[in-house]
Design a protein around this motif. Sequence first.
Motif, PDB file in Angstrom:
ATOM      1  N   ILE A  14       0.810  -1.322  -0.021  1.00 37.03           N
ATOM      2  CA  ILE A  14      -0.025  -0.021   0.080  1.00 37.03           C
ATOM      3  C   ILE A  14       0.796   1.166  -0.122  1.00 37.03           C
ATOM      4  N   LYS A  15       0.573   2.086  -0.927  1.00 31.01           N
ATOM      5  CA  LYS A  15       1.482   3.403  -0.803  1.00 31.01           C
ATOM      6  C   LYS A  15       0.616   4.507  -1.367  1.00 31.01           C
ATOM      7  N   THR A  16       0.860   5.898  -0.743  1.00 29.38           N
ATOM      8  CA  THR A  16       0.321   7.166  -1.129  1.00 29.38           C
ATOM      9  C   THR A  16       1.559   7.846  -1.501  1.00 29.38           C
ATOM     10  N   GLY A  17       2.697   7.730  -0.855  1.00 30.24           N
ATOM     11  CA  GLY A  17       3.867   8.447  -1.026  1.00 30.24           C
ATOM     12  C   GLY A  17       5.349   7.687  -0.443  1.00 30.24           C
ATOM     13  N   GLY A  18       6.394   8.754  -0.464  1.00 33.18           N
ATOM     14  CA  GLY A  18       7.448   8.043  -0.063  1.00 33.18           C
ATOM     15  C   GLY A  18       7.920   7.131   1.018  1.00 33.18           C
ATOM     16  N   LEU A  19       6.739   7.578   2.075  1.00 31.56           N
ATOM     17  CA  LEU A  19       6.850   6.801   3.234  1.00 31.56           C
ATOM     18  C   LEU A  19       6.882   5.256   3.152  1.00 31.56           C
ATOM     19  N   ALA A  20       5.971   4.873   2.049  1.00 30.09           N
ATOM     20  CA  ALA A  20       5.870   3.512   1.736  1.00 30.09           C
ATOM     21  C   ALA A  20       7.008   2.837   1.051  1.00 30.09           C
ATOM     22  N   ASP A  21       7.607   3.667   0.214  1.00 31.31           N
ATOM     23  CA  ASP A  21       8.900   3.296  -0.262  1.00 31.31           C
ATOM     24  C   ASP A  21      10.043   2.805   0.687  1.00 31.31           C
ATOM     25  N   VAL A  22      10.022   3.858   1.871  1.00 28.44           N
ATOM     26  CA  VAL A  22      11.209   3.648   2.885  1.00 28.44           C
ATOM     27  C   VAL A  22      10.786   2.482   3.732  1.00 28.44           C
ATOM     28  N   ILE A 297       6.985  13.905 -11.594  1.00 25.61           N
ATOM     29  CA  ILE A 297       6.458  12.705 -10.911  1.00 25.61           C
ATOM     30  C   ILE A 297       6.217  12.865  -9.719  1.00 25.61           C
ATOM     31  N   SER A 298       4.901  13.460  -9.196  1.00 20.66           N
ATOM     32  CA  SER A 298       4.642  13.882  -7.957  1.00 20.66           C
ATOM     33  C   SER A 298       3.390  13.976  -7.615  1.00 20.66           C
ATOM     34  N   ARG A 299       3.271  14.006  -6.141  1.00 22.77           N
ATOM     35  CA  ARG A 299       1.881  14.665  -5.686  1.00 22.77           C
ATOM     36  C   ARG A 299       1.684  15.918  -5.978  1.00 22.77           C
ATOM     37  N   LEU A 300       0.542  16.386  -6.436  1.00 29.62           N
ATOM     38  CA  LEU A 300       0.517  17.791  -6.930  1.00 29.62           C
ATOM     39  C   LEU A 300      -0.179  18.661  -5.607  1.00 29.62           C
ATOM     40  N   GLN A 303       3.383  21.738  -1.235  1.00 29.22           N
ATOM     41  CA  GLN A 303       4.613  21.443  -0.985  1.00 29.22           C
ATOM     42  C   GLN A 303       5.773  21.396  -1.982  1.00 29.22           C
ATOM     43  N   LYS A 304       5.020  20.475  -3.186  1.00 29.77           N
ATOM     44  CA  LYS A 304       6.009  20.093  -4.053  1.00 29.77           C
ATOM     45  C   LYS A 304       6.391  21.531  -5.043  1.00 29.77           C
ATOM     46  N   GLY A 305       5.542  22.734  -5.041  1.00 24.44           N
ATOM     47  CA  GLY A 305       6.034  23.825  -5.793  1.00 24.44           C
ATOM     48  C   GLY A 305       5.832  23.842  -7.217  1.00 24.44           C
ATOM     49  N   VAL A 326       3.297  13.088 -14.664  1.00 26.78           N
ATOM     50  CA  VAL A 326       2.514  12.329 -14.027  1.00 26.78           C
ATOM     51  C   VAL A 326       2.271  12.792 -12.368  1.00 26.78           C
ATOM     52  N   GLY A 327       1.126  13.023 -12.302  1.00 23.69           N
ATOM     53  CA  GLY A 327       0.729  13.389 -10.962  1.00 23.69           C
ATOM     54  C   GLY A 327      -0.900  13.520 -10.619  1.00 23.69           C
ATOM     55  N   SER A 328      -0.920  13.592  -9.227  1.00 25.52           N
ATOM     56  CA  SER A 328      -2.285  13.813  -8.810  1.00 25.52           C
ATOM     57  C   SER A 328      -2.356  14.578  -7.349  1.00 25.52           C
ATOM     58  N   ILE A 352      -2.885  12.660 -15.491  1.00 24.12           N
ATOM     59  CA  ILE A 352      -3.303  13.088 -14.014  1.00 24.12           C
ATOM     60  C   ILE A 352      -3.727  11.666 -13.509  1.00 24.12           C
ATOM     61  N   GLY A 353      -3.000  10.942 -12.381  1.00 24.45           N
ATOM     62  CA  GLY A 353      -3.179   9.972 -11.914  1.00 24.45           C
ATOM     63  C   GLY A 353      -2.112   9.420 -11.239  1.00 24.45           C
ATOM     64  N   TYR A 354      -2.347   8.356 -10.698  1.00 22.45           N
ATOM     65  CA  TYR A 354      -1.168   7.414 -10.090  1.00 22.45           C
ATOM     66  C   TYR A 354      -0.762   6.381 -10.892  1.00 22.45           C
ATOM     67  N   ASP A 355       0.488   6.261 -11.411  1.00 24.83           N
ATOM     68  CA  ASP A 355       0.874   5.045 -12.124  1.00 24.83           C
ATOM     69  C   ASP A 355       2.218   4.920 -12.065  1.00 24.83           C
ATOM     70  N   GLU A 356       2.391   3.630 -11.186  1.00 18.64           N
ATOM     71  CA  GLU A 356       3.760   3.431 -10.919  1.00 18.64           C
ATOM     72  C   GLU A 356       4.658   3.040 -12.028  1.00 18.64           C
ATOM     73  N   CYS A 378      13.260  14.741   2.543  1.00 16.03           N
ATOM     74  CA  CYS A 378      14.308  14.074   1.585  1.00 16.03           C
ATOM     75  C   CYS A 378      14.000  14.184   0.206  1.00 16.03           C
ATOM     76  N   GLY A 379      12.755  13.430  -0.362  1.00 14.93           N
ATOM     77  CA  GLY A 379      12.422  13.386  -1.743  1.00 14.93           C
ATOM     78  C   GLY A 379      13.170  12.045  -2.255  1.00 14.93           C
ATOM     79  N   LEU A 380      12.423  11.292  -3.089  1.00 13.37           N
ATOM     80  CA  LEU A 380      12.714  10.166  -3.591  1.00 13.37           C
ATOM     81  C   LEU A 380      13.023  10.312  -5.212  1.00 13.37           C
ATOM     82  N   THR A 381      12.122  11.144  -5.733  1.00 12.50           N
ATOM     83  CA  THR A 381      12.086  10.920  -7.445  1.00 12.50           C
ATOM     84  C   THR A 381      13.588  11.466  -7.787  1.00 12.50           C
ATOM     85  N   GLN A 382      14.166  12.335  -7.163  1.00 14.39           N
ATOM     86  CA  GLN A 382      15.338  12.816  -7.697  1.00 14.39           C
ATOM     87  C   GLN A 382      16.426  11.917  -7.525  1.00 14.39           C
TER      88      GLN A 382
END
Length: 482
Positions: A14-22, A297-300, A303-305, A326-328, A352-356, A378-382
């Motif tokens: 289950i993932k909504t953001g970088g927390l899940a990756d970590v 590739i981001s949450r819109l 925060q993300k500027g 790609v973002g939502s 617009i959406g989430y697509d791994e 931190c950020g993971l996409t960079q």
Amino acid sequence: MRVLFVASECVPLIKTGGLADVVGALPKALADLGMDVRVLLPGYPAVLDGLRRSKFVGDRADLFGVKAQVVSGRTAEGLEVLAIDAPGLFDRPGNPYLDEAGEDHADNWQRFGALSWLGASMARRGIDGWQPDVVHAHDWQAGLVPVYLGTADQAPPTLFTIHNMAFQGLFPATCRSGLGLPESGFDADGYEYWGQVGFLKAGLFYADHLTTVSPTYARELLEDDFGMGLEGVLRARQESLSGIVNGIDTDVWDPESDPLIAKRYSRRAPAGKRHCKAALVEEFGLEASDGPLFAVISRLTLQKGLDLLLELVPHIVARGGRLAVVGSGDAELEAGFRAAAEAHPGAVGVFIGYDEALAHRIQAGADAIVVPSRFEPCGLTQLCGLRYGTLPIVSRTGGLADTVIDANPAALASGCATGFQFAPVDRNGLRTALDRAFDAHAEGATWRRMVRNALGQAVGWEASAAAYAALYRDLVTDRIAP
Ligand code: ADP
Ligand code: GLC
């Protein structure tokens, strides 16, 4: 060393953001160091369905009036998971935090209070014969773990990691009786925050040690602008706060073996990246150009500027650049990016959406990834960008500042630049960074050198997992001999 992670998300379940990756990747790296990690998660349907060889363990519990039982199982990659099977709390539409209308689930206090309560109970009594030496709680959803754990002699030490100070888990004071919280802690020196129950505040106040996900964010958090009201609490705990930068799962993110990309490539044989770019240009309906292909590739969210990038779309297009997004997230930003794609057909493509899988194709095919965050723990996409030779263009904040080497004259002369940083985080700052990227791309040799540098960066978990392991050892040693 046995470590119990308590968290609300974990890749691949289950993932909504970088927390899940970590939470999905760090335990694997810790296992390589000989540590035995289990992850306690809410039993959302996706979690229970995703587990293999699962079985009930422990006794049935009553979680503030809701029946629950713990399920033990493994992910396909072999990660040991403990999931709370409590349909009354976790089996419902929407995402882990929001309902289908985008509103917070009204009982989030109870859902994540239950997660924290069970985490503390396992820490104290063990589960299925397994007794953790350390509890590692992540973000506000696990913030009450150290409160419930209290100061009992047999309680293992707790580490609390802040992944994002912006999400604080604040709930009405009335929920404290429902959560069985000690009345004595409802105080500025405790889990109270301006008359409310603060889950994040509780973690910050009661955990034995605190970390956040980059050294720069650890320093920034002590400042008024970044501490988001909790900077005073953190300043008081400064000695117990450290920053350990995130890594990425380099098995999942590897252009040399990635099954999701058009053609594989590597630092030694980088030619496949051109093929991936051509495939991405076609997928997004873009017209060919000699200019760079920028990606997001981001949450819109604020925060993300990315509102700054939106303002600069005409500039990018005028200079012959291309943009794939790609973002939502926020409706206004979603509409803004859709409108940019309509205004610049052939130059801007937006999904617009989430697509791994699409995130992988974009990392492989783009020239540069733009991360203009106002703050970024931190950020993971960079990091994924570096791994795929997709040069990061980032604001100089948090983990972005710690992971990207700016193409300043010294870094270019010594041949170590991997991307472009800018500050302050405003339209002009971003415009200057984009222009520097345009110039370096036009020069050819500079860009190719930077791509080689990026492809050679160590972005995995090895070093940071060793830092966490050392911290766990210190915590256990301090507990035995304070
Ligand atoms: P945050 O956790 O603040 O959203 P991170 O950069 O730490 O930011 O992590 C974001 C993660 O989510 C990355 O793994 C990124 O690839 C992924 N991601 C974000 N948005 C999307 C999307 N729309 N589609 C696919 N993956 C996404
Ligand atoms: C948060 C932060 C992000 C960080 C991630 C994982 O979502 O916004 O910067 O990479 O957590 O730690």
